[in-house]
Design a protein around this motif. Structure first.
Motif, PDB file in Angstrom:
ATOM      1  N   PRO A  21       0.828  -1.209   0.000  1.00  0.00           N
ATOM      2  CA  PRO A  21       0.000   0.000   0.000  1.00  0.00           C
ATOM      3  C   PRO A  21       0.861   1.257   0.000  1.00  0.00           C
ATOM      4  N   LEU A  22       0.212   2.382  -0.248  1.00  0.00           N
ATOM      5  CA  LEU A  22       0.876   3.666  -0.097  1.00  0.00           C
ATOM      6  C   LEU A  22       0.959   4.020   1.384  1.00  0.00           C
ATOM      7  N   PRO A  23       1.945   4.817   1.789  1.00  0.00           N
ATOM      8  CA  PRO A  23       2.105   5.150   3.212  1.00  0.00           C
ATOM      9  C   PRO A  23       1.124   6.231   3.662  1.00  0.00           C
ATOM     10  N   ASN A  24      -0.072   5.821   3.999  1.00  0.00           N
ATOM     11  CA  ASN A  24      -1.098   6.734   4.482  1.00  0.00           C
ATOM     12  C   ASN A  24      -1.253   6.563   5.987  1.00  0.00           C
ATOM     13  N   GLY A  25      -0.861   7.566   6.748  1.00  0.00           N
ATOM     14  CA  GLY A  25      -0.945   7.509   8.198  1.00  0.00           C
ATOM     15  C   GLY A  25      -0.049   8.573   8.808  1.00  0.00           C
ATOM     16  N   GLU A  26       0.062   8.533  10.119  1.00  0.00           N
ATOM     17  CA  GLU A  26       0.875   9.509  10.847  1.00  0.00           C
ATOM     18  C   GLU A  26       2.321   9.028  10.879  1.00  0.00           C
ATOM     19  N   ARG A  27       3.234   9.794  10.298  1.00  0.00           N
ATOM     20  CA  ARG A  27       4.630   9.382  10.228  1.00  0.00           C
ATOM     21  C   ARG A  27       5.339   9.696  11.540  1.00  0.00           C
ATOM     22  N   VAL A  28       5.718   8.639  12.253  1.00  0.00           N
ATOM     23  CA  VAL A  28       6.412   8.821  13.526  1.00  0.00           C
ATOM     24  C   VAL A  28       7.921   8.680  13.364  1.00  0.00           C
ATOM     25  N   LEU A  29       8.361   8.138  12.215  1.00  0.00           N
ATOM     26  CA  LEU A  29       9.783   8.031  11.924  1.00  0.00           C
ATOM     27  C   LEU A  29       9.972   8.115  10.423  1.00  0.00           C
TER      28      LEU A  29
ATOM     29  N   VAL B 108      12.185  10.349  16.472  1.00  0.00           N
ATOM     30  CA  VAL B 108      10.936   9.592  16.622  1.00  0.00           C
ATOM     31  C   VAL B 108       9.898  10.491  17.274  1.00  0.00           C
ATOM     32  N   ARG B 109       8.739  10.579  16.635  1.00  0.00           N
ATOM     33  CA  ARG B 109       7.670  11.435  17.130  1.00  0.00           C
ATOM     34  C   ARG B 109       6.552  10.585  17.734  1.00  0.00           C
ATOM     35  N   ARG B 110       5.830  11.128  18.653  1.00  0.00           N
ATOM     36  CA  ARG B 110       4.677  10.468  19.239  1.00  0.00           C
ATOM     37  C   ARG B 110       3.435  10.835  18.437  1.00  0.00           C
ATOM     38  N   ALA B 111       2.493   9.935  18.372  1.00  0.00           N
ATOM     39  CA  ALA B 111       1.236  10.189  17.656  1.00  0.00           C
ATOM     40  C   ALA B 111       0.091   9.578  18.448  1.00  0.00           C
ATOM     41  N   PRO B 112      -0.181  10.115  19.640  1.00  0.00           N
ATOM     42  CA  PRO B 112      -1.230   9.529  20.484  1.00  0.00           C
ATOM     43  C   PRO B 112      -2.590   9.571  19.790  1.00  0.00           C
ATOM     44  N   GLY B 113      -3.246   8.424  19.782  1.00  0.00           N
ATOM     45  CA  GLY B 113      -4.589   8.350  19.216  1.00  0.00           C
ATOM     46  C   GLY B 113      -4.639   8.117  17.721  1.00  0.00           C
ATOM     47  N   ALA B 114      -3.508   8.180  17.016  1.00  0.00           N
ATOM     48  CA  ALA B 114      -3.531   7.983  15.563  1.00  0.00           C
ATOM     49  C   ALA B 114      -3.922   6.540  15.247  1.00  0.00           C
ATOM     50  N   PRO B 115      -4.906   6.326  14.358  1.00  0.00           N
ATOM     51  CA  PRO B 115      -5.287   4.944  14.032  1.00  0.00           C
ATOM     52  C   PRO B 115      -4.195   4.185  13.298  1.00  0.00           C
ATOM     53  N   VAL B 116      -3.352   4.895  12.531  1.00  0.00           N
ATOM     54  CA  VAL B 116      -2.264   4.265  11.784  1.00  0.00           C
ATOM     55  C   VAL B 116      -1.004   5.104  11.961  1.00  0.00           C
TER      56      VAL B 116
ATOM     57  N   GLU C 198       2.012   0.214  23.122  1.00  0.00           N
ATOM     58  CA  GLU C 198       0.810   1.032  23.270  1.00  0.00           C
ATOM     59  C   GLU C 198      -0.401   0.423  22.567  1.00  0.00           C
ATOM     60  N   GLY C 199      -0.302  -0.842  22.137  1.00  0.00           N
ATOM     61  CA  GLY C 199      -1.465  -1.528  21.596  1.00  0.00           C
ATOM     62  C   GLY C 199      -1.565  -1.569  20.086  1.00  0.00           C
TER      63      GLY C 199
ATOM     64  N   GLY D 294       7.668   4.811  -3.941  1.00  0.00           N
ATOM     65  CA  GLY D 294       8.864   4.789  -4.762  1.00  0.00           C
ATOM     66  C   GLY D 294       9.907   3.887  -4.134  1.00  0.00           C
ATOM     67  N   GLU D 295      11.086   4.434  -3.857  1.00  0.00           N
ATOM     68  CA  GLU D 295      12.169   3.659  -3.247  1.00  0.00           C
ATOM     69  C   GLU D 295      12.108   3.651  -1.728  1.00  0.00           C
ATOM     70  N   ARG D 296      11.136   4.335  -1.147  1.00  0.00           N
ATOM     71  CA  ARG D 296      11.040   4.418   0.312  1.00  0.00           C
ATOM     72  C   ARG D 296      10.052   3.379   0.843  1.00  0.00           C
ATOM     73  N   ALA D 297      10.320   2.871   2.051  1.00  0.00           N
ATOM     74  CA  ALA D 297       9.473   1.848   2.661  1.00  0.00           C
ATOM     75  C   ALA D 297       9.120   2.262   4.084  1.00  0.00           C
ATOM     76  N   PHE D 298       7.895   1.933   4.499  1.00  0.00           N
ATOM     77  CA  PHE D 298       7.395   2.322   5.819  1.00  0.00           C
ATOM     78  C   PHE D 298       6.653   1.150   6.458  1.00  0.00           C
ATOM     79  N   TYR D 299       6.974   0.859   7.706  1.00  0.00           N
ATOM     80  CA  TYR D 299       6.143  -0.080   8.459  1.00  0.00           C
ATOM     81  C   TYR D 299       4.796   0.573   8.749  1.00  0.00           C
ATOM     82  N   VAL D 300       3.740  -0.215   8.591  1.00  0.00           N
ATOM     83  CA  VAL D 300       2.382   0.229   8.899  1.00  0.00           C
ATOM     84  C   VAL D 300       2.003  -0.348  10.254  1.00  0.00           C
ATOM     85  N   LEU D 301       1.733   0.517  11.204  1.00  0.00           N
ATOM     86  CA  LEU D 301       1.351   0.119  12.550  1.00  0.00           C
ATOM     87  C   LEU D 301      -0.104   0.495  12.778  1.00  0.00           C
ATOM     88  N   THR D 302      -0.924  -0.526  12.999  1.00  0.00           N
ATOM     89  CA  THR D 302      -2.368  -0.358  13.139  1.00  0.00           C
ATOM     90  C   THR D 302      -2.779  -0.687  14.571  1.00  0.00           C
TER      91      THR D 302
END
Length: 264
Positions: free
Chosen positions: A180-188, A198-206, A240-241, A251-259
């Motif tokens: 998938p495309l990286p849709n969510g709150e980028r914490v890193l 590393v940023r915090r994203a309290p309450g972010a669904p992704v 944190e669950g 593109g050439e970048r990759a992101f872990y998706v945390l749900t």
């Protein structure tokens, strides 16, 4: 059942000399020394005591293994499942589909034993393994294991061998899906070659945590910076669950998706 790529066969290993030949697959895959190789004698005893030992072979060279999958029953708090200790592939066969075929062949044999769950670990710095485990198999990572192995003699100078623990529900295999495309709150995310804070994203669904796609090309100091940043980002989110559910690509970048995990 995922079909085996044309020109190859995947089969259970039963011959003592064939078990020994699987040692060379590990050397080809990871450059292991003799001390690090899982020996053929262990494969031999595991295969007759509940373990699963599979080899992948070219049809034209049926005695030369180019891949292997190895696991055994595990017990914790009264629950029995299958722990997959090794999945190794000759580098010349990467991208062939053999790794996926080996995991599904392993799944079929584990289900035949009456087990319903498989676990294994992988290095969170290796994005191609994340793509196989999460995107193609549909497994989930719910536990971060810092310093899981001692792979070097000097504790103080060793590169930390962190791992993510993957869980695969064998009763509900998900079909392979495109990244998938990286849709969510980028914490890193990267700042050049190095990780940003590393940023915090309290309450972010992704949440999204970037991972370098070619860590072997980075300097030792930069690789260590990524190791510690991912340890922080992934470890914090899992505590944190959240669970790691996929590997997104841009593109050439990759992101872990945390749900965020569903309640209950």
């Amino acid at each position: 059942m995922v079909p085996v790529p044309p020109g190859y066969v995947v089969q259970e290993v039963t011959d003592p000399w064939a078990f020994r030949a699987l040692e060379e697959v590990q050397v080809a895959a990871w450059g292991y020394t003799d001390r690090e190789v899982t020996p053929g004698t262990l494969f031999r005893i595991s295969a007759v005591s509940g373990g699963v030992v599979l080899g992948a072979y070219p049809e034209a060279e049926p005695e030369r293994p180019v891949g292997l999958a190895f696991g055994f029953p595990a017990l914790c708090q009264g629950e029995v499942w299958h722990h997959s200790h090794l999945l190794a592939l000759d580098p010349a066969c990467r991208g062939s589909g053999l790794a996926l075929a080996l995991k599904h062949a392993q799944r079929e044999r584990v289900l035949a034993q009456g087990l319903r769950r498989m676990t294994w670990t992988f290095d969170p710095l290796v994005a191609r393994n994340a793509r196989l485990n999460l995107g193609k198999l549909g497994a989930r990572a719910r536990t971060y294991l810092p310093d899981w192995y001692a792979l070097e003699a000097d504790r103080a100078r060793a590169f930390p061998a962190d791992r993510l623990l993957v869980e695969w529900d064998l009763t509900q295999p998900l079909p392979a899906r495109p990244a998938p495309l990286p849709n969510g709150e980028r914490v890193l995310e990267a700042q050049g070659e190095t990780p940003g804070p590393v940023r915090r994203a309290p309450g972010a669904p992704v949440r999204l945590a970037e991972v370098p796609t070619h860590p072997e090309h980075l300097s030792p100091a930069t690789r260590l910076a990524w190791r510690l940043a991912l340890r922080n980002a992934l470890g914090t989110a899992l505590a944190e669950g959240y669970e790691v559910t996929d590997l997104a690509r841009d593109g050439e970048r990759a992101f872990y998706v945390l749900t965020r995990r569903a309640e209950g």
